[in-house]
Design an enzyme around this catalytic site. Structure first.
Site, PDB file in Angstrom:
ATOM      1  N   HIS A  44     -51.539  33.538 -37.036  1.00 30.24           N
ATOM      2  CA  HIS A  44     -50.442  34.137 -36.225  1.00 30.24           C
ATOM      3  C   HIS A  44     -50.787  34.516 -35.009  1.00 30.24           C
ATOM      4  O   HIS A  44     -51.601  35.383 -34.626  1.00 30.24           O
ATOM      5  CB  HIS A  44     -49.711  35.201 -36.974  1.00 30.24           C
ATOM      6  CG  HIS A  44     -48.191  35.306 -36.415  1.00 30.24           C
ATOM      7  ND1 HIS A  44     -47.044  34.707 -37.042  1.00 30.24           N
ATOM      8  CD2 HIS A  44     -47.741  36.366 -35.545  1.00 30.24           C
ATOM      9  CE1 HIS A  44     -46.244  35.127 -36.268  1.00 30.24           C
ATOM     10  NE2 HIS A  44     -46.595  36.119 -35.405  1.00 30.24           N
ATOM     11  N   ASP A  46     -48.635  34.749 -30.931  1.00 25.35           N
ATOM     12  CA  ASP A  46     -47.405  34.512 -30.318  1.00 25.35           C
ATOM     13  C   ASP A  46     -47.353  34.136 -28.758  1.00 25.35           C
ATOM     14  O   ASP A  46     -46.529  34.458 -28.112  1.00 25.35           O
ATOM     15  CB  ASP A  46     -46.715  36.153 -30.471  1.00 25.35           C
ATOM     16  CG  ASP A  46     -45.985  36.218 -31.771  1.00 25.35           C
ATOM     17  OD1 ASP A  46     -44.866  35.791 -32.029  1.00 25.35           O
ATOM     18  OD2 ASP A  46     -46.596  37.105 -32.615  1.00 25.35           O
ATOM     19  N   GLU A 147     -41.370  31.858 -37.599  1.00 25.32           N
ATOM     20  CA  GLU A 147     -41.095  33.387 -37.812  1.00 25.32           C
ATOM     21  C   GLU A 147     -39.950  33.783 -38.124  1.00 25.32           C
ATOM     22  O   GLU A 147     -39.308  34.522 -36.932  1.00 25.32           O
ATOM     23  CB  GLU A 147     -42.219  34.135 -36.976  1.00 25.32           C
ATOM     24  CG  GLU A 147     -42.221  35.551 -37.403  1.00 25.32           C
ATOM     25  CD  GLU A 147     -43.129  36.411 -36.333  1.00 25.32           C
ATOM     26  OE1 GLU A 147     -43.573  37.491 -37.089  1.00 25.32           O
ATOM     27  OE2 GLU A 147     -42.891  36.128 -35.259  1.00 25.32           O
ATOM     28  N   HIS A 174     -37.735  38.004 -40.446  1.00 25.20           N
ATOM     29  CA  HIS A 174     -38.443  38.657 -39.549  1.00 25.20           C
ATOM     30  C   HIS A 174     -37.936  40.046 -40.043  1.00 25.20           C
ATOM     31  O   HIS A 174     -38.359  40.657 -41.046  1.00 25.20           O
ATOM     32  CB  HIS A 174     -38.198  38.305 -38.252  1.00 25.20           C
ATOM     33  CG  HIS A 174     -39.098  38.921 -37.364  1.00 25.20           C
ATOM     34  ND1 HIS A 174     -38.879  39.823 -36.222  1.00 25.20           N
ATOM     35  CD2 HIS A 174     -40.413  38.686 -37.006  1.00 25.20           C
ATOM     36  CE1 HIS A 174     -39.799  40.610 -35.776  1.00 25.20           C
ATOM     37  NE2 HIS A 174     -40.873  39.619 -36.177  1.00 25.20           N
ATOM     38  N   HIS A 220     -42.922  39.243 -43.980  1.00 22.40           N
ATOM     39  CA  HIS A 220     -42.147  40.066 -43.573  1.00 22.40           C
ATOM     40  C   HIS A 220     -41.035  40.450 -44.506  1.00 22.40           C
ATOM     41  O   HIS A 220     -39.844  40.787 -44.165  1.00 22.40           O
ATOM     42  CB  HIS A 220     -41.062  39.600 -42.130  1.00 22.40           C
ATOM     43  CG  HIS A 220     -42.024  39.863 -40.730  1.00 22.40           C
ATOM     44  ND1 HIS A 220     -41.627  41.047 -40.058  1.00 22.40           N
ATOM     45  CD2 HIS A 220     -42.736  39.031 -40.324  1.00 22.40           C
ATOM     46  CE1 HIS A 220     -42.437  40.715 -38.967  1.00 22.40           C
ATOM     47  NE2 HIS A 220     -43.258  39.750 -39.268  1.00 22.40           N
ATOM     48  N   HIS A 241     -49.897  37.203 -41.397  1.00 27.02           N
ATOM     49  CA  HIS A 241     -50.424  38.474 -40.673  1.00 27.02           C
ATOM     50  C   HIS A 241     -49.901  39.847 -41.196  1.00 27.02           C
ATOM     51  O   HIS A 241     -48.974  40.452 -40.846  1.00 27.02           O
ATOM     52  CB  HIS A 241     -49.619  38.162 -39.064  1.00 27.02           C
ATOM     53  CG  HIS A 241     -48.283  38.148 -39.033  1.00 27.02           C
ATOM     54  ND1 HIS A 241     -47.528  37.264 -39.689  1.00 27.02           N
ATOM     55  CD2 HIS A 241     -47.558  38.962 -38.219  1.00 27.02           C
ATOM     56  CE1 HIS A 241     -46.250  37.589 -39.060  1.00 27.02           C
ATOM     57  NE2 HIS A 241     -46.231  38.445 -38.177  1.00 27.02           N
ATOM     58  N   ASP A 310     -52.372  38.440 -35.026  1.00 29.06           N
ATOM     59  CA  ASP A 310     -51.044  38.622 -34.291  1.00 29.06           C
ATOM     60  C   ASP A 310     -51.179  39.037 -32.680  1.00 29.06           C
ATOM     61  O   ASP A 310     -50.296  39.712 -32.244  1.00 29.06           O
ATOM     62  CB  ASP A 310     -50.596  39.811 -35.015  1.00 29.06           C
ATOM     63  CG  ASP A 310     -48.869  39.931 -34.870  1.00 29.06           C
ATOM     64  OD1 ASP A 310     -48.301  39.136 -34.305  1.00 29.06           O
ATOM     65  OD2 ASP A 310     -48.393  40.852 -35.452  1.00 29.06           O
TER      66      ASP A 310
END
Length: 420
Positions: A44, A46, A147, A174, A220, A241, A310
């Site tokens: 993961h 971003d 995600e 999420h 999540h 993650h 992350d």
């Protein structure tokens, strides 16, 4: 005389420095060697979201070779020996029921354009075979993970379209409930449960993801969703993650009873570096991250652990892990703690390669199965931004489709000896 004293002090300092470096070199040298033999596959990152928030996705205005406002850029990737990355196609929960699908498609587009703009560094990957081909070419295999299930707008057709665009995992939620699944905040008591885990449509989605060969990411979701998916899924699951709840009791982390089930399913927990999930505080060290690796290996075995840093999705990172270039420090720490070469290689990438390969085998075994085209009931998604075209004549068909799913799940439970 003064020059001799200065010279002697310099020599002593140099000797001390060399001794210290020498003490660490064997582990780092071995870490870098193992990373040259096995791809580091991170679950993961971003960076695509940073490209949206900082540049509104105007990639032509960005040079990833010189970008300094992110935790990830090309020099950092090279130094960190990043073999493969699941780039996150993330959009906020505020976009749910609005423009989540459009925004997610734009994030998918950014990953494709990264690969096109920097072909010497990135190679788009959609399979386990692609990851190894990119590694042999000394490129970073670039996979896509969406995600948040809100990005689908409760549409199996959207799920299939995103798969065709290269998406290889979906994080089911999420930090908001979808019309078909509860998110992790429900377990904190800060939000009410809407589905007691997964709704009937949520279970349809799991079956369809297995058929497609798309990895199911539980990073999540609530514990109820975790267990329902582990009951249902024919393929291994991932936590892209998340870390170990026993080390840091945060609801984004994985409790031991679930970790054991992940192991039994052949899945993987990819350790998150965010301080709040590592130490449940604002600060952390590399050793604290390694404690999570150790715990997951102890409870789930060396086959259940991976990397899910992350980066560029969090602001607080452990000392010594401030950006992507520092990841070899974790590998060296694991070797320092007595991990074998094979255990390190498993965590680096072999575990994820196994999971993805198994999902592909499940997909291949389901080739004869037709795509699920029974939509979510309109009453479950009715809102001012949604039209009802097609629903007026589909009520009876939908009832039959729901019954067929229920029968399928009941049969599967009898075969596996589990109850979802």
């Amino acid at each position: 005389m003064l020059s001799e004293v200065i010279s002697a002090a310099f020599v002593a300092l140099w000797i001390s420095s060399c001794a210290s470096t020498s003490a660490e070199d064997p582990y780092m040298t071995r870490a870098l060697q193992l990373m040259s033999e096995t791809p580091l596959i991170d679950g993961h990152n971003d960076l695509p979201w940073q490209l949206r928030t900082q540049f509104n996705n105007e990639l032509n205005k960005v040079d990833l070779n010189t970008l300094e406002t992110t935790q990830t850029n090309i020099p950092k990737i090279k130094k960190g020996k990043l073999g493969a990355q699941f780039w996150s196609a993330y959009v906020p929960c505020e976009s749910q029921y609005k423009d989540a699908v459009r925004q997610t498609l734009e994030q998918i587009d950014v990953v494709h354009r990264m690969c096109q703009q920097y072909p010497e560094t990135f190679m788009l990957a959609i399979s386990s075979q692609d990851i190894m081909e990119a590694f042999r070419m000394n490129k970073t295999a670039s996979l896509i993970g969406v995600e948040g299930g809100h990005s689908l707008d409760s549409s199996l057709g959207t799920l299939r379209t995103m798969y065709q665009l290269g998406v290889r995992y979906l994080t089911l939620t999420h930090s908001c409930n979808t019309p078909w699944a509860d998110n992790w905040l429900v377990d904190t008591g800060s939000e009410p449960s809407q589905h007691n885990g997964l709704s009937p449509f949520g279970k349809q989605l799991i079956v369809e993801m297995n058929r497609l060969g798309m990895l199911i990411d539980l990073a999540h979701v609530t514990e109820a969703v975790m267990n329902q998916v582990l009951n249902m899924s024919e393929a291994p699951v991932i936590f892209s993650h998340s870390s170990a709840y026993s080390i840091c009791p945060h609801k984004r982390n994985v409790p031991d009873d679930v970790l054991i089930r992940v192991k039994d399913k052949g899945g993987i927990v990819m350790v998150n570096f965010y301080n709040d999930y590592v130490t449940c505080s604002k600060t952390a060290k590399i050793s604290d991250v390694a404690d999570h690796f150790d715990h997951i290996k102890k409870v789930g075995g060396p086959g259940a652990v991976g990397f899910g840093g992350d980066y560029d999705g969090v602001k607080r990172l452990p000392e010594g892990l401030e950006d992507v270039s520092k990841v070899p420090n974790v590998v060296a720490e694991l070797l320092r703690r007595g991990w074998s070469d094979e255990e390190v290689k498993a965590a680096l990438g072999n575990n994820l390669l196994r999971v993805l390969s198994q999902a592909e085998r499940v997909r291949d075994g389901l080739k004869a199965k037709r795509p699920d085209d029974v939509p979510i009931p309109f009453d479950e998604v009715k809102n001012p931004c949604r039209t009802s075209y097609g629903y007026s004549n589909a009520g009876a068909v939908h009832s039959l489709g729901t019954l067929a799913l229920a029968l399928t799940l009941a049969l599967q439970a009898l075969i596996t000896g589990t109850v979802s």
